[in-house]
Design a protein around this motif. Structure first.
Motif, PDB file in Angstrom:
ATOM      1  N   GLN A  37       0.834  -1.205   0.000  1.00 57.90           N
ATOM      2  CA  GLN A  37       0.000   0.000   0.000  1.00 57.90           C
ATOM      3  C   GLN A  37       0.869   1.257   0.000  1.00 57.90           C
ATOM      4  O   GLN A  37       0.561   2.242  -0.690  1.00 57.90           O
ATOM      5  CB  GLN A  37      -0.919  -0.016   1.228  1.00 57.90           C
ATOM      6  CG  GLN A  37      -2.090   0.933   1.128  1.00 57.90           C
ATOM      7  CD  GLN A  37      -3.002   0.596  -0.052  1.00 57.90           C
ATOM      8  OE1 GLN A  37      -3.287  -0.569  -0.319  1.00 57.90           O
ATOM      9  NE2 GLN A  37      -3.431   1.624  -0.781  1.00 57.90           N
ATOM     10  N   LEU A  72       2.157   1.734  -3.493  1.00 61.40           N
ATOM     11  CA  LEU A  72       1.083   2.159  -4.398  1.00 61.40           C
ATOM     12  C   LEU A  72       0.841   3.659  -4.319  1.00 61.40           C
ATOM     13  O   LEU A  72       0.577   4.323  -5.340  1.00 61.40           O
ATOM     14  CB  LEU A  72      -0.208   1.391  -4.078  1.00 61.40           C
ATOM     15  CG  LEU A  72      -0.267  -0.078  -4.538  1.00 61.40           C
ATOM     16  CD1 LEU A  72      -1.552  -0.734  -4.040  1.00 61.40           C
ATOM     17  CD2 LEU A  72      -0.195  -0.159  -6.062  1.00 61.40           C
ATOM     18  N   ARG A  73       0.904   4.209  -3.119  1.00 66.30           N
ATOM     19  CA  ARG A  73       0.724   5.651  -2.968  1.00 66.30           C
ATOM     20  C   ARG A  73       1.816   6.426  -3.694  1.00 66.30           C
ATOM     21  O   ARG A  73       1.582   7.491  -4.262  1.00 66.30           O
ATOM     22  CB  ARG A  73       0.686   6.029  -1.486  1.00 66.30           C
ATOM     23  CG  ARG A  73      -0.616   5.670  -0.786  1.00 66.30           C
ATOM     24  CD  ARG A  73      -0.756   6.385   0.547  1.00 66.30           C
ATOM     25  NE  ARG A  73       0.244   5.931   1.507  1.00 66.30           N
ATOM     26  CZ  ARG A  73       0.071   4.916   2.362  1.00 66.30           C
ATOM     27  NH1 ARG A  73      -1.081   4.253   2.352  1.00 66.30           N
ATOM     28  NH2 ARG A  73       1.019   4.578   3.192  1.00 66.30           N
ATOM     29  N   GLN A  90       0.954   6.694  -7.364  1.00 71.18           N
ATOM     30  CA  GLN A  90      -0.405   7.172  -7.634  1.00 71.18           C
ATOM     31  C   GLN A  90      -0.456   8.157  -8.802  1.00 71.18           C
ATOM     32  O   GLN A  90      -1.335   8.060  -9.669  1.00 71.18           O
ATOM     33  CB  GLN A  90      -0.984   7.817  -6.374  1.00 71.18           C
ATOM     34  CG  GLN A  90      -2.441   8.219  -6.521  1.00 71.18           C
ATOM     35  CD  GLN A  90      -3.021   8.711  -5.200  1.00 71.18           C
ATOM     36  OE1 GLN A  90      -2.368   8.665  -4.163  1.00 71.18           O
ATOM     37  NE2 GLN A  90      -4.260   9.191  -5.241  1.00 71.18           N
ATOM     38  N   ILE A  91       0.493   9.104  -8.844  1.00 71.55           N
ATOM     39  CA  ILE A  91       0.454  10.126  -9.907  1.00 71.55           C
ATOM     40  C   ILE A  91       0.628   9.483 -11.271  1.00 71.55           C
ATOM     41  O   ILE A  91      -0.104   9.775 -12.232  1.00 71.55           O
ATOM     42  CB  ILE A  91       1.554  11.180  -9.655  1.00 71.55           C
ATOM     43  CG1 ILE A  91       1.257  11.935  -8.357  1.00 71.55           C
ATOM     44  CG2 ILE A  91       1.654  12.144 -10.840  1.00 71.55           C
ATOM     45  CD1 ILE A  91       2.321  12.942  -7.984  1.00 71.55           C
ATOM     46  N   ARG A  92       1.569   8.551 -11.391  1.00 70.49           N
ATOM     47  CA  ARG A  92       1.829   7.890 -12.674  1.00 70.49           C
ATOM     48  C   ARG A  92       0.638   7.023 -13.090  1.00 70.49           C
ATOM     49  O   ARG A  92       0.268   6.990 -14.270  1.00 70.49           O
ATOM     50  CB  ARG A  92       3.089   7.034 -12.586  1.00 70.49           C
ATOM     51  CG  ARG A  92       4.358   7.833 -12.463  1.00 70.49           C
ATOM     52  CD  ARG A  92       5.568   6.923 -12.489  1.00 70.49           C
ATOM     53  NE  ARG A  92       5.614   6.135 -13.729  1.00 70.49           N
ATOM     54  CZ  ARG A  92       6.471   5.141 -13.928  1.00 70.49           C
ATOM     55  NH1 ARG A  92       7.330   4.802 -12.968  1.00 70.49           N
ATOM     56  NH2 ARG A  92       6.451   4.481 -15.078  1.00 70.49           N
ATOM     57  N   SER A  93       0.023   6.315 -12.136  1.00 71.40           N
ATOM     58  CA  SER A  93      -1.101   5.445 -12.506  1.00 71.40           C
ATOM     59  C   SER A  93      -2.331   6.266 -12.884  1.00 71.40           C
ATOM     60  O   SER A  93      -3.082   5.913 -13.818  1.00 71.40           O
ATOM     61  CB  SER A  93      -1.447   4.506 -11.354  1.00 71.40           C
ATOM     62  OG  SER A  93      -1.837   5.221 -10.195  1.00 71.40           O
ATOM     63  N   GLU A  94      -2.559   7.380 -12.180  1.00 75.39           N
ATOM     64  CA  GLU A  94      -3.722   8.208 -12.499  1.00 75.39           C
ATOM     65  C   GLU A  94      -3.562   8.887 -13.845  1.00 75.39           C
ATOM     66  O   GLU A  94      -4.556   9.132 -14.544  1.00 75.39           O
ATOM     67  CB  GLU A  94      -3.929   9.252 -11.400  1.00 75.39           C
ATOM     68  CG  GLU A  94      -4.448   8.645 -10.095  1.00 75.39           C
ATOM     69  CD  GLU A  94      -4.619   9.689  -9.010  1.00 75.39           C
ATOM     70  OE1 GLU A  94      -4.188  10.843  -9.243  1.00 75.39           O
ATOM     71  OE2 GLU A  94      -5.197   9.363  -7.949  1.00 75.39           O
ATOM     72  N   ARG A 112      -6.451   1.107 -13.010  1.00 70.20           N
ATOM     73  CA  ARG A 112      -7.033   0.597 -11.770  1.00 70.20           C
ATOM     74  C   ARG A 112      -5.953  -0.230 -11.043  1.00 70.20           C
ATOM     75  O   ARG A 112      -5.473  -1.239 -11.555  1.00 70.20           O
ATOM     76  CB  ARG A 112      -8.252  -0.283 -12.065  1.00 70.20           C
ATOM     77  CG  ARG A 112      -9.420   0.464 -12.665  1.00 70.20           C
ATOM     78  CD  ARG A 112     -10.534  -0.508 -13.013  1.00 70.20           C
ATOM     79  NE  ARG A 112     -11.031  -1.184 -11.808  1.00 70.20           N
ATOM     80  CZ  ARG A 112     -11.392  -2.456 -11.794  1.00 70.20           C
ATOM     81  NH1 ARG A 112     -11.303  -3.201 -12.890  1.00 70.20           N
ATOM     82  NH2 ARG A 112     -11.844  -3.002 -10.676  1.00 70.20           N
ATOM     83  N   MET A 113      -5.600   0.198  -9.849  1.00 70.45           N
ATOM     84  CA  MET A 113      -4.595  -0.504  -9.038  1.00 70.45           C
ATOM     85  C   MET A 113      -5.337  -1.276  -7.951  1.00 70.45           C
ATOM     86  O   MET A 113      -5.904  -0.684  -7.027  1.00 70.45           O
ATOM     87  CB  MET A 113      -3.613   0.485  -8.427  1.00 70.45           C
ATOM     88  CG  MET A 113      -2.996   1.449  -9.435  1.00 70.45           C
ATOM     89  SD  MET A 113      -1.874   0.624 -10.594  1.00 70.45           S
ATOM     90  CE  MET A 113      -0.472   0.361  -9.528  1.00 70.45           C
ATOM     91  N   ASN A 140      -5.220  -4.013  -4.958  1.00 66.51           N
ATOM     92  CA  ASN A 140      -4.372  -4.727  -3.982  1.00 66.51           C
ATOM     93  C   ASN A 140      -5.230  -5.766  -3.263  1.00 66.51           C
ATOM     94  O   ASN A 140      -6.060  -5.426  -2.422  1.00 66.51           O
ATOM     95  CB  ASN A 140      -3.764  -3.750  -2.993  1.00 66.51           C
ATOM     96  CG  ASN A 140      -2.879  -4.441  -1.965  1.00 66.51           C
ATOM     97  OD1 ASN A 140      -2.539  -5.631  -2.117  1.00 66.51           O
ATOM     98  ND2 ASN A 140      -2.506  -3.722  -0.914  1.00 66.51           N
ATOM     99  N   ARG A 173       8.502  -1.634  -5.970  1.00 60.29           N
ATOM    100  CA  ARG A 173       8.440  -0.374  -6.731  1.00 60.29           C
ATOM    101  C   ARG A 173       8.794  -0.600  -8.207  1.00 60.29           C
ATOM    102  O   ARG A 173       8.145  -0.059  -9.109  1.00 60.29           O
ATOM    103  CB  ARG A 173       9.394   0.632  -6.096  1.00 60.29           C
ATOM    104  CG  ARG A 173       9.295   2.021  -6.690  1.00 60.29           C
ATOM    105  CD  ARG A 173       9.922   3.066  -5.791  1.00 60.29           C
ATOM    106  NE  ARG A 173      11.340   2.830  -5.577  1.00 60.29           N
ATOM    107  CZ  ARG A 173      11.856   2.496  -4.388  1.00 60.29           C
ATOM    108  NH1 ARG A 173      11.067   2.336  -3.346  1.00 60.29           N
ATOM    109  NH2 ARG A 173      13.148   2.311  -4.258  1.00 60.29           N
TER     110      ARG A 173
END
Length: 599
Positions: free
Chosen positions: A444, A447-448, A451-455, A460-461, A463, A483
């Motif tokens: 988790q 993942l945070r 966040q910017i790259r996935s958004e 959809r991430m 876990n 990572r």
């Protein structure tokens, strides 16, 4: 000068002979057989010494005095000889304190009754002097206790002689010579006494003591020619020179003759009762040692011996023991404990292997860095040159160039960050600090960070790793693995795709998977991934440029933590990367394993 004086001198010589043998036995007193034999010849010394003065005595009182001296030894000689035979023929277990005490009952009765004969006359009925030979000789009427003493002694003599003959028939030719000397020497006192008591010949004097001269000659000959006292003195200097080592002495027929105290730490249960046992019984639990003894002298070699407590390593050296004429007389087995040295060598070899692998990995990493950092920097230089040439035209569209520069700068920063993680974790050599970590929480956190790259790609991430899933791993290495795998999944997943993280227990490890819905890989790409020394980065779905270092670091860090990494990929459907992490300290070892990759 009457001949009794000559007899007295001869008996004194026999006494000296017995004392010499007793002294030799005293020097070898660490052997039970030497103790019984030495005490036996000492009883004979009392007999011959007392009779030497009895034959020159001139009165009943003097003769009675010297008889008391003789009977200090006479009653006990046969029992001690029988104990010697038991030990010599391999029946040491029968020689216990209680058995010896029972055997001594009749000899003690004989000793007491002889010294108290004047009160009861049960040993000698009468004693008179006979001057027919020109000097006084005592004539005695034997009583019932005397007859008991004679019957008791010869009963043991018959049994003991039977044991020696049985041993002679089963012995090897070399051993038979030694046993023959034992048999002949034993017949001396008993045979001469039997002739005297039988009355077949006229014998004015008791010839029994002269039997000790006969036996003394044969015993001394046997001791020096055939080492009847079991070779131990020949090895004493070597034993004392290496008391920390286990030393065991065998004769040429592989019969155990001696051992030192250190042997008890190596050979389980060994004790003095084992002396006289063949090597096949001594080493029944140690076939490797038995084979060494049978082979004879060999070069020093290393063996492993297991016990209930642990496993020990010993250097084994077997050499011949030579007698005074330099002929082989026995064998000496020397066992030196080298366990700590062997374990130190294993640690040094392991450290050398790890250092070699670290150096190899270091060289590989430098090649990877040199290969990957050159291209993005070259692109940056070209872009800057274009900007410099075109800056004069303010109406130009620089948005694409600026975005490309931004991407390349970001990639370069990621490379530097990865390198910093690598060198930081390796600052202590191959050492790392594994701890128990909550895998779900670790996922988790990373993942945070993504966040910017996935958004930006509307991904959809998901876990699906449950809480309280613990792994035993190095914190920095685990973060870098997660990572890099997330970054790789984001890179190759198209807009609106899905990335899923899952975990499952397998034996003493947790299997973690990172799945994406990207374009997957071709068979050629899949066959080279995780295997190339110089990985080539592919273009991402949004034009991202990779640095090619991430998966290399993942593979090495997973292996350092005692895990494995592999992947499955289907073209146009996506890719799933798997890696394992141990769940407890015992399952995690510092190792760089070049294991096959499951495909």
């Amino acid at each position: 000068m009457n001949y009794n004086a000559y007899l007295s001198v001869l008996l004194i010589a026999a006494t000296c002979c017995s004392l010499v043998i007793a002294y030799l036995c005293w020097k070898r007193r660490e052997l039970p057989i030497a103790i019984s034999y030495g005490l036996g010849v000492l009883t004979g010394a009392f007999y011959t010494f007392g009779y030497a003065f009895e034959v020159v005595s001139t009165s009943i009182a003097q003769i009675q005095f010297w008889l008391r001296i003789e009977y200090i030894g006479i009653p006990f000689g046969t029992v001690l000889w029988f104990v010697l035979v038991l030990q010599y023929t391999g029946r040491q277990k029968l020689v216990s304190k209680w058995v010896v005490a029972l055997l001594m009952i009749v000899p003690i009765i004989t000793f007491i009754s002889h010294n108290t004969n004047e009160w009861h006359h049960l040993f000698y009925s009468s004693m008179t002097l006979d001057y027919s030979e020109g000097f006084p000789l005592v004539t005695m009427e034997k009583g019932p206790l005397y007859k008991l003493h004679v019957a008791y002694s010869y009963s043991f003599f018959v049994v003991g002689m039977g044991m020696l003959i049985q041993m002679f028939r089963k012995a090897t030719p070399r051993m038979r010579k030694q046993i023959a000397f034992m048999i002949i020497g034993s017949w001396g006192p008993f045979g001469f006494t039997l002739i005297y008591l039988s009355g077949l010949f006229y014998l004015p004097v008791d010839i029994s003591p002269f039997g000790f001269i006969f036996s003394g000659i044969f015993y001394l000959w046997g001791i020096y020619q055939f080492n009847m006292l079991r070779l131990a003195p020949l090895a004493l200097q070597k034993v004392f020179a290496s008391m920390q080592d286990a030393v065991m002495v065998f004769d040429l027929d592989n019969i155990l003759t001696s051992f030192n105290q250190s042997s008890k730490r190596v050979i389980a249960g060994i004790n003095p009762s084992w002396i006289g046992q063949p090597a096949v019984q001594v080493f029944s639990q140690y076939p490797v040692l038995l084979e060494r003894v049978r082979q004879g002298p060999t070069l020093e070699n290393k063996i492993q011996i297991s016990s209930r407590a642990d496993q020990r390593f010993y250097n084994v050296h077997l050499s011949y023991i030579h007698d005074h004429v330099q002929k082989p007389a026995g064998k000496m087995l020397l066992l030196s404990d080298v366990t700590e040295m062997v374990r130190s060598e294993e640690i040094l070899r392991d450290n050398a292997r790890q250092l070699s692998e670290l150096n190899t990995f270091k060289d590989k990493m430098f090649n990877v860095v040199a290969h990957d950092i050159r291209d993005p920097l070259a692109v940056l230089i070209n872009l800057v040159e274009i900007m410099e040439d075109d800056l004069q035209d303010v109406e130009g569209d620089y948005e694409e160039i600026v975005l490309e520069m931004s991407q390349q700068i970001q990639n370069t920063f990621t490379l530097v960050e990865s390198l910093l993680d690598w060198f930081r974790s390796q600052s202590g050599g191959m050492m790392f600090n594994p701890v128990e970590r909550d895998l779900a929480q670790t996922i988790q956190t990373n993942l945070r960070m993504m966040q910017i790259r996935s958004e930006s790609k509307q991904l959809r991430m998901i876990n699906e790793i449950p809480k309280d899933t613990f792994v035993y791993a190095d914190k920095e290495m685990l973060d870098l693995i997660i990572r890099n795998l997330l970054s790789n999944a984001i890179k190759f997943t198209g807009i609106g795709g899905t990335i899923r993280l899952q975990a499952a227990y397998e034996s003493d490890a947790v299997v973690v998977s990172v799945s994406d819905t990207g374009g997957g890989m071709t068979s050629d790409q899949a066959s080279m991934l995780l295997k190339e020394a110089y990985p080539v980065s592919s273009m991402g779905t949004a034009g991202e440029r990779g640095i090619g270092l991430g998966l290399t670091l993942c593979k090495e860090f997973v292996h350092l933590n005692g895990g494995k990494i592999w992947f499955e990929s289907i073209p146009l459907q996506g890719t799933t990367f798997y890696f394992t992490m141990p769940t407890r300290p015992e399952a995690s070892t510092i190792r760089i394993a070049h294991e096959g990759v499951r495909e």
